[in-house]
Motif scaffolding. Sequence first.
Motif, PDB file in Angstrom:
ATOM      1  N   ASP A 201      16.526  -8.681   0.120  1.00  0.00           N
ATOM      2  CA  ASP A 201      16.592  -9.781   1.083  1.00  0.00           C
ATOM      3  C   ASP A 201      15.214 -10.395   1.352  1.00  0.00           C
ATOM      4  OD1 ASP A 201      15.423  -7.718   2.452  1.00  0.00           O
ATOM      5  OD2 ASP A 201      16.720  -7.876   4.227  1.00  0.00           O
ATOM      6  N   GLY A 202      14.163  -9.884   0.675  1.00  0.00           N
ATOM      7  CA  GLY A 202      12.838 -10.452   0.844  1.00  0.00           C
ATOM      8  C   GLY A 202      12.106 -10.018   2.086  1.00  0.00           C
ATOM      9  N   THR A 203      12.450  -8.872   2.631  1.00  0.00           N
ATOM     10  CA  THR A 203      11.741  -8.321   3.790  1.00  0.00           C
ATOM     11  C   THR A 203      11.189  -6.944   3.449  1.00  0.00           C
ATOM     12  OG1 THR A 203      13.692  -7.240   4.745  1.00  0.00           O
ATOM     13  CG2 THR A 203      13.281  -9.539   5.378  1.00  0.00           C
ATOM     14  N   ILE A 204      10.141  -6.533   4.176  1.00  0.00           N
ATOM     15  CA  ILE A 204       9.576  -5.194   4.007  1.00  0.00           C
ATOM     16  C   ILE A 204      10.560  -4.180   4.573  1.00  0.00           C
ATOM     17  CG2 ILE A 204       7.662  -3.658   4.550  1.00  0.00           C
ATOM     18  CD1 ILE A 204       6.897  -5.977   2.736  1.00  0.00           C
ATOM     19  N   THR A 205      10.973  -3.241   3.742  1.00  0.00           N
ATOM     20  CA  THR A 205      11.963  -2.260   4.190  1.00  0.00           C
ATOM     21  C   THR A 205      11.343  -0.928   4.602  1.00  0.00           C
ATOM     22  OG1 THR A 205      12.334  -1.556   1.895  1.00  0.00           O
ATOM     23  CG2 THR A 205      13.793  -3.273   2.798  1.00  0.00           C
ATOM     24  N   GLU A 206      10.262  -0.511   3.928  1.00  0.00           N
ATOM     25  CA  GLU A 206       9.646   0.759   4.280  1.00  0.00           C
ATOM     26  C   GLU A 206       8.271   0.889   3.655  1.00  0.00           C
ATOM     27  OE1 GLU A 206      12.544   3.537   2.837  1.00  0.00           O
ATOM     28  OE2 GLU A 206      11.595   3.673   0.865  1.00  0.00           O
ATOM     29  N   LEU A 207       7.499   1.818   4.220  1.00  0.00           N
ATOM     30  CA  LEU A 207       6.183   2.173   3.696  1.00  0.00           C
ATOM     31  C   LEU A 207       6.181   3.669   3.434  1.00  0.00           C
ATOM     32  CD1 LEU A 207       5.747  -0.382   5.707  1.00  0.00           C
ATOM     33  CD2 LEU A 207       3.323   0.177   5.432  1.00  0.00           C
ATOM     34  N   ARG A 208       5.881   4.038   2.202  1.00  0.00           N
ATOM     35  CA  ARG A 208       5.896   5.439   1.795  1.00  0.00           C
ATOM     36  C   ARG A 208       4.471   5.973   1.731  1.00  0.00           C
ATOM     37  NH1 ARG A 208       9.797   4.099  -3.366  1.00  0.00           N
ATOM     38  NH2 ARG A 208      11.674   3.507  -2.174  1.00  0.00           N
ATOM     39  N   ASN A 209       4.203   7.003   2.514  1.00  0.00           N
ATOM     40  CA  ASN A 209       2.864   7.591   2.600  1.00  0.00           C
ATOM     41  C   ASN A 209       2.810   8.950   1.919  1.00  0.00           C
ATOM     42  OD1 ASN A 209       0.884   6.080   4.617  1.00  0.00           O
ATOM     43  ND2 ASN A 209       2.949   5.861   5.443  1.00  0.00           N
ATOM     44  N   VAL A 210       1.720   9.196   1.204  1.00  0.00           N
ATOM     45  CA  VAL A 210       1.410  10.527   0.677  1.00  0.00           C
ATOM     46  C   VAL A 210      -0.051  10.813   1.014  1.00  0.00           C
ATOM     47  CG1 VAL A 210       1.281  12.020  -1.342  1.00  0.00           C
ATOM     48  CG2 VAL A 210       3.031  10.227  -1.241  1.00  0.00           C
ATOM     49  N   TRP A 211      -0.298  11.956   1.668  1.00  0.00           N
ATOM     50  CA  TRP A 211      -1.658  12.347   2.025  1.00  0.00           C
ATOM     51  C   TRP A 211      -1.947  13.727   1.430  1.00  0.00           C
ATOM     52  CZ3 TRP A 211      -1.267  11.384   8.047  1.00  0.00           C
ATOM     53  CH2 TRP A 211      -1.100  10.008   8.274  1.00  0.00           C
ATOM     54  N   ARG A 212      -3.105  13.858   0.785  1.00  0.00           N
ATOM     55  CA  ARG A 212      -3.552  15.149   0.252  1.00  0.00           C
ATOM     56  C   ARG A 212      -4.899  15.491   0.906  1.00  0.00           C
ATOM     57  NH1 ARG A 212      -2.702  18.119  -4.517  1.00  0.00           N
ATOM     58  NH2 ARG A 212      -1.385  16.452  -5.329  1.00  0.00           N
ATOM     59  N   PHE A 213      -4.927  16.598   1.662  1.00  0.00           N
ATOM     60  CA  PHE A 213      -6.105  16.949   2.452  1.00  0.00           C
ATOM     61  C   PHE A 213      -7.070  17.844   1.684  1.00  0.00           C
ATOM     62  CE2 PHE A 213      -2.980  15.686   5.566  1.00  0.00           C
ATOM     63  CZ  PHE A 213      -3.732  14.946   6.465  1.00  0.00           C
ATOM     64  N   ASP A 214      -8.329  17.826   2.134  1.00  0.00           N
ATOM     65  CA  ASP A 214      -9.365  18.623   1.483  1.00  0.00           C
ATOM     66  C   ASP A 214      -9.086  20.104   1.644  1.00  0.00           C
ATOM     67  OD1 ASP A 214     -11.380  19.814   3.742  1.00  0.00           O
ATOM     68  OD2 ASP A 214     -10.528  17.909   4.398  1.00  0.00           O
ATOM     69  N   GLU A 215      -9.667  20.900   0.763  1.00  0.00           N
ATOM     70  CA  GLU A 215      -9.359  22.323   0.704  1.00  0.00           C
ATOM     71  C   GLU A 215      -9.803  23.079   1.952  1.00  0.00           C
ATOM     72  OE1 GLU A 215     -10.909  23.874  -2.906  1.00  0.00           O
ATOM     73  OE2 GLU A 215      -9.458  22.795  -4.178  1.00  0.00           O
ATOM     74  N   MET A 216     -10.938  22.685   2.537  1.00  0.00           N
ATOM     75  CA  MET A 216     -11.415  23.402   3.723  1.00  0.00           C
ATOM     76  C   MET A 216     -10.449  23.239   4.893  1.00  0.00           C
ATOM     77  SD  MET A 216     -15.097  23.151   5.694  1.00  0.00           S
ATOM     78  CE  MET A 216     -15.939  23.754   4.218  1.00  0.00           C
TER      79      MET A 216
ATOM     80  N   LEU B   1      -3.229  20.844   1.316  1.00  0.00           N
ATOM     81  CA  LEU B   1      -2.073  20.479   2.123  1.00  0.00           C
ATOM     82  C   LEU B   1      -1.649  19.049   1.793  1.00  0.00           C
ATOM     83  CD1 LEU B   1      -0.562  21.936   4.550  1.00  0.00           C
ATOM     84  CD2 LEU B   1      -1.856  20.383   6.022  1.00  0.00           C
ATOM     85  N   LEU B   2      -0.353  18.845   1.559  1.00  0.00           N
ATOM     86  CA  LEU B   2       0.178  17.519   1.274  1.00  0.00           C
ATOM     87  C   LEU B   2       1.201  17.132   2.324  1.00  0.00           C
ATOM     88  CD1 LEU B   2      -0.284  18.939  -1.778  1.00  0.00           C
ATOM     89  CD2 LEU B   2       0.515  16.688  -2.455  1.00  0.00           C
TER      90      LEU B   2
END
Length: 218
Positions: A43-58, A124-125
Amino acid sequence: MKPALLRLAGPLFAGTVWLAPGVALSHPHIFAEARLEVVAGDDGTITELRNVWRFDEMFSSSVVLDFDNNSNLKLDPDELAEVGQVVLESLEEFSYYTSITEDGKSVKVGKPEAINVDYQDGQLLMFFTLKPGQAMPLKGKLTFGVYDPTMYAAMDFPTDDDLVVIGEKFAACKRQVVRPDPDEVLSQNGGTLTADFWNDPTGNDMSKLFATRLEVTC
């Protein structure tokens, strides 16, 4: 809330840093690589935003120590779920570090159904999906980004390919990844970037000037 949850929710997820008086907050202490997928529907609209975060080892190791309730040196499914629930509740006031604008005006995001958490190769993800708080047609200038307004965590997109659009309707739009030059930002905004800005633990809108973003013009 037990101390382990306070330590996780404090420094990264609630904007409250448990540091000795006088410690400056003007530089990040936690580092994460991010990926953001902006999805448009038929329909030409933003439906969702998919996030992936990968944190540092410490930081990831500290979370394991805090949430490893059965002391088996790993995070079991129930412990991962506990981490996700803490993040889900404590990041709401910060819009889950996700910034959206429509022709220069901020757009709020809705609360995700869950924050999914995993622990792989010592890191951690987190995976989660957000929806705009209002209808967002592909019209005008839209921007999308991820940043911590408290500047305690550095959210980095390693490559431009980590900020992407998904959906045939984007074919009619121009898009670019913008990576602000810190020196230029400081030069252009020196009058407003005061000591109060650098030492404000609650965060402020000025920190978005340094954040990488995806610009879409339709």
